[in-house]
Design a protein around this motif. Structure first.
Motif, PDB file in Angstrom:
ATOM      1  N   ALA A   1      81.152 -12.862  31.809  1.00  0.00           N
ATOM      2  CA  ALA A   1      81.467 -11.737  32.696  1.00  0.00           C
ATOM      3  C   ALA A   1      80.303 -10.758  32.765  1.00  0.00           C
ATOM      4  CB  ALA A   1      82.739 -11.040  32.214  1.00  0.00           C
ATOM      5  N   ALA A   2      79.700 -10.464  31.626  1.00  0.00           N
ATOM      6  CA  ALA A   2      78.562  -9.536  31.605  1.00  0.00           C
ATOM      7  C   ALA A   2      77.360 -10.134  32.324  1.00  0.00           C
ATOM      8  CB  ALA A   2      78.205  -9.190  30.164  1.00  0.00           C
ATOM      9  N   LEU A   3      77.157 -11.425  32.148  1.00  0.00           N
ATOM     10  CA  LEU A   3      75.991 -12.094  32.713  1.00  0.00           C
ATOM     11  C   LEU A   3      76.090 -12.227  34.228  1.00  0.00           C
ATOM     12  CD1 LEU A   3      73.341 -13.552  31.830  1.00  0.00           C
ATOM     13  CD2 LEU A   3      74.678 -15.667  31.815  1.00  0.00           C
ATOM     14  N   THR A   4      77.287 -12.504  34.732  1.00  0.00           N
ATOM     15  CA  THR A   4      77.464 -12.795  36.160  1.00  0.00           C
ATOM     16  C   THR A   4      77.963 -11.598  36.971  1.00  0.00           C
ATOM     17  OG1 THR A   4      79.742 -13.553  35.811  1.00  0.00           O
ATOM     18  CG2 THR A   4      77.984 -15.212  35.639  1.00  0.00           C
ATOM     19  N   ALA A   5      78.294 -10.501  36.297  1.00  0.00           N
ATOM     20  CA  ALA A   5      78.842  -9.311  36.953  1.00  0.00           C
ATOM     21  C   ALA A   5      80.197  -9.588  37.602  1.00  0.00           C
ATOM     22  CB  ALA A   5      77.862  -8.746  37.986  1.00  0.00           C
ATOM     23  N   LEU A   6      80.893 -10.583  37.106  1.00  0.00           N
ATOM     24  CA  LEU A   6      82.251 -10.877  37.570  1.00  0.00           C
ATOM     25  C   LEU A   6      83.259 -10.211  36.635  1.00  0.00           C
ATOM     26  CD1 LEU A   6      81.815 -14.670  38.376  1.00  0.00           C
ATOM     27  CD2 LEU A   6      82.254 -12.868  40.053  1.00  0.00           C
ATOM     28  N   SER A   7      84.456  -9.992  37.126  1.00  0.00           N
ATOM     29  CA  SER A   7      85.489  -9.396  36.290  1.00  0.00           C
ATOM     30  C   SER A   7      85.948 -10.404  35.245  1.00  0.00           C
ATOM     31  CB  SER A   7      86.681  -8.974  37.149  1.00  0.00           C
ATOM     32  OG  SER A   7      87.360 -10.120  37.651  1.00  0.00           O
TER      33      SER A   7
ATOM     34  N   MET B   1      66.743 -18.496  36.206  1.00  0.00           N
ATOM     35  CA  MET B   1      67.131 -17.197  36.750  1.00  0.00           C
ATOM     36  C   MET B   1      68.643 -17.126  36.835  1.00  0.00           C
ATOM     37  SD  MET B   1      66.104 -15.507  40.430  1.00  0.00           S
ATOM     38  CE  MET B   1      66.815 -16.859  41.352  1.00  0.00           C
ATOM     39  N   ASP B   2      69.243 -16.126  36.202  1.00  0.00           N
ATOM     40  CA  ASP B   2      70.690 -15.955  36.241  1.00  0.00           C
ATOM     41  C   ASP B   2      71.104 -15.267  37.530  1.00  0.00           C
ATOM     42  OD1 ASP B   2      71.191 -17.044  33.664  1.00  0.00           O
ATOM     43  OD2 ASP B   2      70.351 -15.204  32.811  1.00  0.00           O
ATOM     44  N   ARG B   3      72.239 -15.702  38.058  1.00  0.00           N
ATOM     45  CA  ARG B   3      72.738 -15.156  39.310  1.00  0.00           C
ATOM     46  C   ARG B   3      74.044 -14.441  39.058  1.00  0.00           C
ATOM     47  NH1 ARG B   3      70.495 -20.282  40.205  1.00  0.00           N
ATOM     48  NH2 ARG B   3      69.031 -20.419  41.934  1.00  0.00           N
ATOM     49  N   THR B   4      74.329 -13.454  39.887  1.00  0.00           N
ATOM     50  CA  THR B   4      75.584 -12.719  39.763  1.00  0.00           C
ATOM     51  C   THR B   4      76.509 -13.116  40.885  1.00  0.00           C
ATOM     52  OG1 THR B   4      74.676 -10.876  41.045  1.00  0.00           O
ATOM     53  CG2 THR B   4      74.478 -10.764  38.649  1.00  0.00           C
ATOM     54  N   GLY B   5      77.803 -12.962  40.627  1.00  0.00           N
ATOM     55  CA  GLY B   5      78.800 -13.347  41.605  1.00  0.00           C
ATOM     56  C   GLY B   5      79.391 -12.152  42.308  1.00  0.00           C
TER      57      GLY B   5
ATOM     58  N   VAL C   1      78.519 -20.065  40.333  1.00  0.00           N
ATOM     59  CA  VAL C   1      77.811 -19.066  39.535  1.00  0.00           C
ATOM     60  C   VAL C   1      78.127 -19.254  38.052  1.00  0.00           C
ATOM     61  CG1 VAL C   1      77.663 -16.602  39.001  1.00  0.00           C
ATOM     62  CG2 VAL C   1      77.634 -17.349  41.377  1.00  0.00           C
ATOM     63  N   VAL C   2      79.402 -19.378  37.743  1.00  0.00           N
ATOM     64  CA  VAL C   2      79.823 -19.516  36.346  1.00  0.00           C
ATOM     65  C   VAL C   2      79.343 -20.843  35.773  1.00  0.00           C
ATOM     66  CG1 VAL C   2      81.823 -19.714  34.815  1.00  0.00           C
ATOM     67  CG2 VAL C   2      81.803 -17.986  36.628  1.00  0.00           C
ATOM     68  N   LEU C   3      79.484 -21.923  36.531  1.00  0.00           N
ATOM     69  CA  LEU C   3      79.070 -23.234  36.051  1.00  0.00           C
ATOM     70  C   LEU C   3      77.565 -23.273  35.797  1.00  0.00           C
ATOM     71  CD1 LEU C   3      80.227 -26.000  35.379  1.00  0.00           C
ATOM     72  CD2 LEU C   3      79.873 -26.667  37.771  1.00  0.00           C
ATOM     73  N   ASP C   4      76.809 -22.654  36.673  1.00  0.00           N
ATOM     74  CA  ASP C   4      75.363 -22.608  36.492  1.00  0.00           C
ATOM     75  C   ASP C   4      75.011 -21.822  35.230  1.00  0.00           C
ATOM     76  OD1 ASP C   4      72.618 -23.094  37.644  1.00  0.00           O
ATOM     77  OD2 ASP C   4      72.580 -20.909  37.602  1.00  0.00           O
ATOM     78  N   ALA C   5      75.699 -20.717  34.990  1.00  0.00           N
ATOM     79  CA  ALA C   5      75.438 -19.908  33.795  1.00  0.00           C
ATOM     80  C   ALA C   5      75.768 -20.684  32.524  1.00  0.00           C
ATOM     81  CB  ALA C   5      76.243 -18.614  33.854  1.00  0.00           C
TER      82      ALA C   5
END
Length: 410
Positions: free
Chosen positions: A36-42, A1-5, A18-22
């Protein structure tokens, strides 16, 4: 399950996990824009996080990928050798040690007899020596070792790092294992119940489409149960959830040490099965307090069943039916669709038990679920609880959740 930051600056550490897990979940590599698209981070946050991860040696840049106009983007991949975790599983029969890298690959492992001495200090010294030997034999960079995870029979006090009073380890009474082992090794230490550690491992190694709602039936010297609901490990108020051993499955069965009859955690474990086999003349009598003798006799019983011995098969089939009754209660209670089996004593009996178990579960009149219950074996190599213990440390590094465990020696 992917998570967003989150792009709030105060939670940089959370975003890093979050990024390391992705990145970990995409071994083929991933670009910063995809992150960035996957985690909703800038894009700026992802760039800054990746820079920190590269500087720490946790990830590498390997090649480039064209994804539109402009020059191809750098591909970021996990560096398996960027960090390591040691897992220790304490069972009344043996202690297993594993060295696991960031990708979850077991680099090395060893096994020793469980220390039976009453002096906790001597116990800790023996474990510390075994851990040091594992570090040397695996030839990993000591500075890259993130910590030690310990999987112990319950009950445990995880907040204080204390092994309380495991019923089959009489010399282990309120042993402050986490603090003592941290002092002996100089490494951070985490403590978890063995069946719970197995669940952590299963979630860590699970395929993306695997069920996140399951029970783990841990079959060692004793019987334990670990639980995952919606992909979260169920630990309970004191991190001792899942003790299903005293579920009554045979009201006319043998008397458990707790005083009740027919407890599943008593009538299905190796010691009891070996005792029954000796009583029925299938095996020679053995000292039931000698864990090595019980293990040898148990494997002999399993071999007889595998080779078609009807009396040996009957003993294991009865154990399967008893397990089925407990499984039905657990899956009804939690509405889960999968039960995973593993543990040091599981492989010898797996074929015989799994030949009888599915029918016993599905035909149990108490089963109320409108969906099938899948029964499977753990695919994790070596010792699932030891690997799970190491995964606790990796999970702390990767898992983007505020409740992540602290790697602290206290």
């Amino acid at each position: 399950m992917d998570r967003t930051g989150t792009n709030l600056p105060a939670v940089g550490g959370y975003n890093q996990t979050v990024v390391l897990d992705a990145i970990r979940r995409r071994p083929e590599g991933i670009t910063r824009s995809e992150l960035a698209a996957l985690t909703a981070l800038s894009n700026m946050t992802v760039t800054n996080v990746c820079r920190r991860l590269l500087d720490a040696g946790l990830v590498d840049e390997q090649g480039r990928r064209a994804g539109g106009p402009g020059k191809p983007a750098a591909v970021v991949k996990l560096n398996p050798g960027g960090g390591f975790a040691i897992g220790v599983h304490i069972d009344p029969a043996a202690v297993t040690y594993v060295m696991v890298d960031l990708s979850g690959t077991v680099r090395d492992h060893s096994r020793t007899g469980t220390p039976a001495v009453g002096d906790p200090g001597l116990v800790i010294d023996e474990m510390a020596n075994a851990i040091e030997a594992l570090i040397v034999s695996s030839a990993v960079d000591r500075s890259r070792i993130l910590g030690i995870g310990i999987a112990s029979p319950g009950p445990v006090n995880t907040s204080d790092g204390i092994v309380l009073n495991p019923p089959m380890m009489p010399n282990w009474q309120r042993v402050p294992l986490r603090r003592a082992l941290a002092e002996a090794t100089g490494l951070p230490v985490l403590l978890e119940k063995d069946a719970t550690a197995a669940v952590v491992a299963e979630l860590w190694y699970a395929d993306p489409g695997a069920s996140r709602d399951f029970a783990f039936m841990y079959y060692g010297t004793g019987l334990g149960t670990g639980l995952s609901v919606s992909g979260e490990v169920v630990r309970g108020v004191t991190s001792n959830a899942g003790d299903a051993g005293h579920i009554t499955v045979d009201p006319a069965g043998a008397v458990c040490p707790c005083g009740r009859r027919g407890c599943v955690g008593y009538i299905t474990v190796p010691r009891t099965l070996v005792d029954r086999a000796a009583t029925e003349g299938i095996l020679e009598p053995v000292d039931l307090d000698d864990t090595d003798a019980v293990e040898t006799a148990f494997r002999r019983l399993a071999d007889l069943a595998d080779n078609g011995d009807p009396a040996a098969t009957a003993i294991l089939t009865d154990a399967a039916r008893a397990l089925a009754r407990a499984i039905v209660l657990v899956v009804n209670l939690l509405d889960i669709d999968r039960v995973i089996f593993g543990g040091p004593f599981w492989p010898p009996i797996a074929a015989t038990i799994l030949a009888a178990l599915p029918t016993a579960v599905q035909n149990d009149p108490a089963l109320v679920l409108p969906h099938p219950v899948r029964l499977s074996e753990s695919a994790i190599p070596v010792d699932v609880a030891a690997v799970g213990a190491a995964t606790l440390v990796l999970d702390n590094t990767f898992s983007p959740r505020p409740s992540a465990l602290l790697l602290a020696a206290d």
